[in-house]
Design a protein around this motif. Structure first.
Motif, PDB file in Angstrom:
ATOM      1  N   GLY A 114       0.648  -1.130  -0.222  1.00 51.57           N
ATOM      2  CA  GLY A 114      -0.148   0.031   0.176  1.00 51.57           C
ATOM      3  C   GLY A 114       0.727   1.329   0.056  1.00 51.57           C
ATOM      4  O   GLY A 114       0.311   2.190   0.202  1.00 51.57           O
ATOM      5  N   GLY A 115       2.225   1.058  -0.271  1.00 48.45           N
ATOM      6  CA  GLY A 115       3.042   2.348  -0.190  1.00 48.45           C
ATOM      7  C   GLY A 115       3.612   2.437   1.271  1.00 48.45           C
ATOM      8  O   GLY A 115       3.936   1.495   2.059  1.00 48.45           O
ATOM      9  N   LEU A 116       3.845   3.723   1.240  1.00 48.16           N
ATOM     10  CA  LEU A 116       4.707   4.032   2.579  1.00 48.16           C
ATOM     11  C   LEU A 116       3.755   3.566   3.854  1.00 48.16           C
ATOM     12  O   LEU A 116       2.908   3.909   4.282  1.00 48.16           O
ATOM     13  N   ARG A 117       4.608   3.144   4.777  1.00 48.72           N
ATOM     14  CA  ARG A 117       4.156   2.268   6.096  1.00 48.72           C
ATOM     15  C   ARG A 117       3.975   3.601   7.167  1.00 48.72           C
ATOM     16  O   ARG A 117       5.182   3.872   7.686  1.00 48.72           O
ATOM     17  N   ILE A 118       2.659   4.140   7.333  1.00 48.92           N
ATOM     18  CA  ILE A 118       2.822   5.339   8.194  1.00 48.92           C
ATOM     19  C   ILE A 118       3.326   4.730   9.832  1.00 48.92           C
ATOM     20  O   ILE A 118       4.039   5.489  10.733  1.00 48.92           O
ATOM     21  N   ASP A 119       3.017   3.579  10.321  1.00 50.09           N
ATOM     22  CA  ASP A 119       3.477   3.088  11.545  1.00 50.09           C
ATOM     23  C   ASP A 119       4.921   3.011  11.577  1.00 50.09           C
ATOM     24  O   ASP A 119       5.633   3.265  12.766  1.00 50.09           O
ATOM     25  N   ALA A 120       5.583   2.583  10.569  1.00 46.85           N
ATOM     26  CA  ALA A 120       7.145   2.472  10.579  1.00 46.85           C
ATOM     27  C   ALA A 120       7.672   3.880  10.670  1.00 46.85           C
ATOM     28  O   ALA A 120       8.698   4.196  11.233  1.00 46.85           O
ATOM     29  N   LEU A 121       6.833   4.838   9.764  1.00 48.34           N
ATOM     30  CA  LEU A 121       7.550   6.140   9.434  1.00 48.34           C
ATOM     31  C   LEU A 121       7.389   6.952  10.884  1.00 48.34           C
ATOM     32  O   LEU A 121       8.370   7.649  11.283  1.00 48.34           O
ATOM     33  N   ARG A 122       6.428   6.549  11.737  1.00 49.78           N
ATOM     34  CA  ARG A 122       6.111   7.141  13.097  1.00 49.78           C
ATOM     35  C   ARG A 122       7.308   6.928  14.016  1.00 49.78           C
ATOM     36  O   ARG A 122       7.955   7.597  14.654  1.00 49.78           O
ATOM     37  N   GLN A 123       7.730   5.566  13.743  1.00 49.52           N
ATOM     38  CA  GLN A 123       8.863   5.068  14.624  1.00 49.52           C
ATOM     39  C   GLN A 123      10.127   5.581  14.343  1.00 49.52           C
ATOM     40  O   GLN A 123      10.922   5.930  15.252  1.00 49.52           O
ATOM     41  N   ILE A 124      10.369   5.701  13.051  1.00 48.27           N
ATOM     42  CA  ILE A 124      11.686   6.458  12.614  1.00 48.27           C
ATOM     43  C   ILE A 124      11.483   7.770  12.944  1.00 48.27           C
ATOM     44  O   ILE A 124      12.906   8.316  13.391  1.00 48.27           O
ATOM     45  N   LEU A 125      10.589   8.593  12.959  1.00 46.71           N
ATOM     46  CA  LEU A 125      10.562  10.061  13.323  1.00 46.71           C
ATOM     47  C   LEU A 125      10.911   9.928  15.072  1.00 46.71           C
ATOM     48  O   LEU A 125      11.477  10.899  15.331  1.00 46.71           O
ATOM     49  N   GLU A 126      10.082   9.201  15.697  1.00 47.69           N
ATOM     50  CA  GLU A 126      10.551   8.990  17.263  1.00 47.69           C
ATOM     51  C   GLU A 126      11.745   8.941  17.438  1.00 47.69           C
ATOM     52  O   GLU A 126      12.391   9.363  18.601  1.00 47.69           O
ATOM     53  N   ASP A 127      12.341   7.905  16.794  1.00 46.70           N
ATOM     54  CA  ASP A 127      13.789   7.694  16.966  1.00 46.70           C
ATOM     55  C   ASP A 127      14.769   8.761  16.608  1.00 46.70           C
ATOM     56  O   ASP A 127      15.659   9.119  17.522  1.00 46.70           O
ATOM     57  N   LEU A 128      14.350   9.306  15.756  1.00 50.03           N
ATOM     58  CA  LEU A 128      15.122  10.628  15.397  1.00 50.03           C
ATOM     59  C   LEU A 128      15.147  11.805  16.437  1.00 50.03           C
ATOM     60  O   LEU A 128      16.043  12.367  16.706  1.00 50.03           O
ATOM     61  N   LEU A 142       0.207  10.507   7.239  1.00 51.38           N
ATOM     62  CA  LEU A 142       1.320  11.251   6.601  1.00 51.38           C
ATOM     63  C   LEU A 142       1.231  12.715   7.287  1.00 51.38           C
ATOM     64  O   LEU A 142       2.483  13.240   7.731  1.00 51.38           O
ATOM     65  N   ILE A 143       0.062  13.424   6.953  1.00 53.50           N
ATOM     66  CA  ILE A 143       0.006  14.679   7.272  1.00 53.50           C
ATOM     67  C   ILE A 143       0.168  14.749   8.765  1.00 53.50           C
ATOM     68  O   ILE A 143       0.430  15.752   9.373  1.00 53.50           O
ATOM     69  N   ALA A 144      -0.685  13.902   9.197  1.00 53.65           N
ATOM     70  CA  ALA A 144      -0.779  14.135  10.864  1.00 53.65           C
ATOM     71  C   ALA A 144       0.747  14.032  11.493  1.00 53.65           C
ATOM     72  O   ALA A 144       1.283  14.739  12.304  1.00 53.65           O
ATOM     73  N   LEU A 145       1.550  13.016  11.062  1.00 59.83           N
ATOM     74  CA  LEU A 145       3.065  13.037  11.476  1.00 59.83           C
ATOM     75  C   LEU A 145       3.760  14.232  11.159  1.00 59.83           C
ATOM     76  O   LEU A 145       4.572  14.564  11.627  1.00 59.83           O
ATOM     77  N   SER A 146       3.657  14.741   9.967  1.00 60.13           N
ATOM     78  CA  SER A 146       4.278  15.863   9.545  1.00 60.13           C
ATOM     79  C   SER A 146       3.794  17.216  10.599  1.00 60.13           C
ATOM     80  O   SER A 146       4.892  17.779  11.116  1.00 60.13           O
ATOM     81  N   ARG A 147       2.549  17.159  10.837  1.00 57.90           N
ATOM     82  CA  ARG A 147       2.328  18.021  12.128  1.00 57.90           C
ATOM     83  C   ARG A 147       3.010  17.993  13.317  1.00 57.90           C
ATOM     84  O   ARG A 147       3.347  18.704  13.989  1.00 57.90           O
ATOM     85  N   ALA A 148       2.794  16.563  13.913  1.00 56.10           N
ATOM     86  CA  ALA A 148       3.353  16.419  15.129  1.00 56.10           C
ATOM     87  C   ALA A 148       4.671  16.423  15.226  1.00 56.10           C
ATOM     88  O   ALA A 148       5.137  16.895  16.348  1.00 56.10           O
ATOM     89  N   PHE A 149       5.643  16.282  14.116  1.00 56.66           N
ATOM     90  CA  PHE A 149       7.182  16.222  14.232  1.00 56.66           C
ATOM     91  C   PHE A 149       7.677  17.385  13.539  1.00 56.66           C
ATOM     92  O   PHE A 149       8.812  17.640  13.648  1.00 56.66           O
ATOM     93  N   GLY A 150       6.691  18.182  12.694  1.00 57.98           N
ATOM     94  CA  GLY A 150       7.354  19.468  12.358  1.00 57.98           C
ATOM     95  C   GLY A 150       8.295  19.062  11.238  1.00 57.98           C
ATOM     96  O   GLY A 150       9.348  19.767  10.998  1.00 57.98           O
ATOM     97  N   VAL A 151       7.930  18.064  10.501  1.00 60.40           N
ATOM     98  CA  VAL A 151       8.830  17.769   9.250  1.00 60.40           C
ATOM     99  C   VAL A 151       7.971  18.056   7.962  1.00 60.40           C
ATOM    100  O   VAL A 151       6.735  17.494   7.877  1.00 60.40           O
TER     101      VAL A 151
END
Length: 409
Positions: free
Chosen positions: A150-164, A196-205
């Protein structure tokens, strides 16, 4: 007096890439690059458009930017804004559009705005090879975000952003090809787009959205662009290369003016080619929508031929990621196969394909993958080329041991 031969090559700066080889013509079985189907280029209509704009407005070529705003030809920018509203849900004006020399220049301009040595950017784990090399050459750290069907995995992206974030790192952007992902061909669902938009807002990316294949979705329908969902957080680029003709080199950037104005200040080419923009505008206003349907049909037919040929020649040895549009097929061979082992041999035999590692943030994870562009070759050449590919692959790796109706070795 020094009689030694003078060589300019000894004065080149350090750090240059290896020299390009002389062009020796396209290989007979060409499955590389982003070529399109030459038979689907509307050459006659483009010729009529060129004659019309030269007759009616050719004198404007005497001025940089046709005497218009430096963002590019006003008619074409207006068409892009209207097209994006109709097909992608984007609300913007012509003033929010900057025309570029293809989407590659657009990518360079966006990178020049955001990326400095030592920065971190997030790319999809498999993605356009140029996107990877461009940020690496700028000295940035590349982090690959996992994909699934289905394309970009939002759960995995969240973990990456949290780790960074735990490292004290805020990535400069998340680069994504949400509609007909390159190379996998997936389309990100509306639910994932909102995630994805929600993660952009949450992490400022911010999000760097590349939509150069969006017009080639088989169904003609796609979810709204990420820019449509939150224009303040997204920079959007697109192109007419895949929907009209790659050699025209007409792309665009869409962004809010505080972003676009800074990008424009760094665009030092005195304007992208004006005649191409005039011709595309004249043609597209009249024919673009009618052109897309037959083009999609022709490309889908070639994809079906490619899938059938791969099934006949590779059997179950090749796992196919069937795209939802576009011009590429991503496939995987058994894990022990490294396609780099026979890429050179294949090229020597007149067959070119893109090894998977060229399209992966972590190259070894894609050693068994390859990308095939099916748009350029005819249906006959596709079948011949796949047969040659299977033969060469078997000779070098023992795979595929047999196709549907044949055994090798």
């Amino acid at each position: 007096m020094d009689d030694r031969p003078f060589a300019l090559t000894g004065l080149f700066r350090a750090g240059l890439p290896d020299p390009a080889p002389r062009f020796a013509g396209l290989p007979r079985y060409n499955f590389v690059y982003g070529h399109n189907d030459p038979s689907e280029v509307p050459a006659d209509a483009l010729a009529e458009a060129a004659a019309a704009v030269l007759r009616d407005s050719g004198r404007l070529l005497g001025m940089y930017n046709l005497g218009e705003a430096p963002q590019g030809h006003a008619r074409l920018r207006a068409f892009v804004a209207a097209k994006l509203k109709r097909l992608s849900g984007i609300t913007c004006s012509a003033d929010d559009v900057l025309m570029t020399s293809g989407s590659l220049q657009a990518m360079d301009l966006v990178n020049n705005l955001f990326v400095a040595p030592g920065d971190t950017v997030i790319l999809e784990e498999f993605t356009y090879g140029g996107a990877i090399t461009k940020v690496q050459k700028l000295g940035a750290r590349v982090v690959g975000a996992p994909l699934d069907e289905g394309g970009l995995r939002i759960d995995a992206l969240r973990q990456i952003l949290e780790d960074l974030k735990a490292e004290g790192v805020t990535p400069k952007y998340i680069y994504t090809i949400p509609t007909v992902q390159n190379p996998t061909g997936s389309i990100l669902s509306l639910e994932r787009r909102h995630g994805l938009i929600a993660l952009s807002r949450a992490f400022g990316v911010p999000i760097f959205e590349d939509e150069c294949y969006a017009d080639l979705v088989w169904t003609g329908r796609r979810p709204p662009a990420l820019y449509a969902l939150d224009p303040a957080r997204v920079v959007h680029i697109g192109s007419f290369s895949k929907s009209l003709a790659p050699a025209l080199r007409v792309g665009y950037i869409v962004a809010d003016w505080p972003v676009l104005g800074r990008i424009l200040a760094t665009k030092t080419d005195a304007g992208s080619g004006a005649l191409e923009q005039m011709v595309v505008a004249e043609y597209a206003e009249r024919h673009f929508e009618a052109h897309l349907g037959p083009l999609r049909t022709a490309l889908r037919r070639k994809l079906d031929v490619l899938i059938d040929a791969l099934g006949q020649e590779f059997g179950t040895a090749a796992e196919l990621f069937v795209p939802e549009g576009g011009i590429f097929l991503w496939l995987k061979l058994p894990d022990h196969v490294d396609v780099r082992r026979f890429a050179g041999t294949a090229l020597d035999a007149g067959l070119a394909f893109n090894p998977g590692p060229e399209w992966a943030c972590a190259p070894e994870t894609a050693k068994s993958h390859m990308r095939l562009c099916f748009a350029l070759p005819t249906e006959e050449i596709i079948r011949e080329g796949v047969a040659a590919l299977a033969r060469i692959c078997f000779e070098q790796t023992g795979v595929p041991a047999h196709g549907v109706n044949r055994r090798r070795g």
